[in-house]
Write an enzyme that holds these catalytic residues in place. Sequence first.
Site, PDB file in Angstrom:
ATOM      1  N   THR A   1       7.580  -9.250   8.847  1.00  0.00           N
ATOM      2  CA  THR A   1       7.850  -8.548  10.019  1.00  0.00           C
ATOM      3  C   THR A   1       6.960  -8.947  11.229  1.00  0.00           C
ATOM      4  O   THR A   1       7.059  -8.690  12.477  1.00  0.00           O
ATOM      5  CB  THR A   1       7.612  -6.945   9.663  1.00  0.00           C
ATOM      6  OG1 THR A   1       8.890  -6.745   8.772  1.00  0.00           O
ATOM      7  CG2 THR A   1       8.090  -6.259  11.065  1.00  0.00           C
TER       8      THR A   1
ATOM      9  N   CYS B   1       1.269   5.496 -14.221  1.00  0.00           N
ATOM     10  CA  CYS B   1       0.480   6.295 -12.907  1.00  0.00           C
ATOM     11  C   CYS B   1      -0.125   5.476 -11.931  1.00  0.00           C
ATOM     12  O   CYS B   1      -0.918   4.456 -12.489  1.00  0.00           O
ATOM     13  CB  CYS B   1      -0.470   7.363 -13.547  1.00  0.00           C
ATOM     14  SG  CYS B   1      -0.047   8.403 -14.631  1.00  0.00           S
TER      15      CYS B   1
HETATM   16  N1  ASP Z   1      10.580  -7.214   4.387  1.00  0.00           N
HETATM   17  C1  ASP Z   1       9.463  -7.352   5.032  1.00  0.00           C
HETATM   18  C2  ASP Z   1       8.549  -8.366   4.223  1.00  0.00           C
HETATM   19  O1  ASP Z   1       8.017  -7.960   3.439  1.00  0.00           O
HETATM   20  C3  ASP Z   1       8.691  -6.394   5.492  1.00  0.00           C
HETATM   21  C4  ASP Z   1       7.260  -6.549   6.077  1.00  0.00           C
HETATM   22  O2  ASP Z   1       6.911  -7.416   6.825  1.00  0.00           O
HETATM   23  O3  ASP Z   1       6.495  -5.754   6.003  1.00  0.00           O
HETATM   24  O4  ASP Z   1       8.719  -9.702   4.428  1.00  0.00           O
END
Ligand code: ASP
Length: 347
Positions: A15, A281
């Site tokens: 992202t 855990c």
């Molecule tokens: N789905 C994305 C990924 O892990 C989420 C992120 O970038 O945080 O590539």
Amino acid sequence: MSKKPAILLIYTGGTIGMVKDYKTNALKAFDFSQILKKIPELKQLHCKITTISFDEPIDSSNMNTQYYIQIAEILEENYQQFDGFVILTGSDTMSYTSSAISFMLENLQKPVIFTGSQLPIGDLRTDAKENLITSIEIASARKNDEPIIKEVCLYFEYKLYRANRTTKINAEQFEAFTSLNYPSLAESGVHLTYHHHLLHQPTEKSKNLIVRKKLATNIVVLKLFPGITKEVIASILLIPKLKGVILETYGAGNAPTEKWFINLIKNAINKGIAVVNITQCVGGSVILGHYETSTQLKKIGIVDGKDLTTESAVAKLMYLLGEKLSEDKFKRFFESSLRGELTKTER
Ligand code: ASP
């Protein structure tokens, strides 16, 4: 002013490297070589940034050992020319990837900081800018002409962690990671505060970096739950060419005491499959023999995963099985701290 540290920024996907197309509202990857234009604030940092990107950036759900090797090779090829490294990946599997890279880099003497974000870099409320800017600052930080950080770390939402101690715990909040069995190494507030006594200090500074690239993938994570059947466990242990099992047990390493269960695990160990006991855990440790429910496991030669996270146990198993060690050596290495990933205990 001292010479500017050279930082290599490696973008693998996730992202963080996306921007919103305001016409269509869709998220799309942006050309990472343009990062300095997108975030002009980066120019204010006391370092020289070079960027490199995967040809085809990936969502971290598609991460695998071939990509681990690709990342490790980028680090290997550029290790001498740069003072620090920042690796951007999606957060979903960042703890797995960064744990694996920590085992793959032996005798590391420079900072390798993983980061990412929950919102894209182009989003108004993004957490990407802070995560990226502070990660670069940490990768550039020096004291007495030496890097402050000499290990693989994960930086997210104002906290720097030892990467192989982390777990992603939240899919929505900016504070997405935790490290319950080892405190954070640094915090970013008004000041960037390092906890120097918690940082890894390589003892043999003259040793060269060794990059370990032989990773075994014929492993499985087997999470116990009340009611799990003999058939399920037996069929998993019969997977052809299976070399290792991470057995996620209850509490302090406890598992059913029923004969069929112990016999199945015992047969697997006798067949040469490495079975590691770690707890389900998120915090705390396996204590083999503490309860009757783990004394049998101890007797039949289960490997003690102590307070390893699942992510770190998977990475360590891939690494140590790839090294093709004798059974004794494998157990000894697995139960010792190789990169600060587990807490040494006198038991
Ligand atoms: N789905 C994305 C990924 O892990 C989420 C992120 O970038 O945080 O590539």
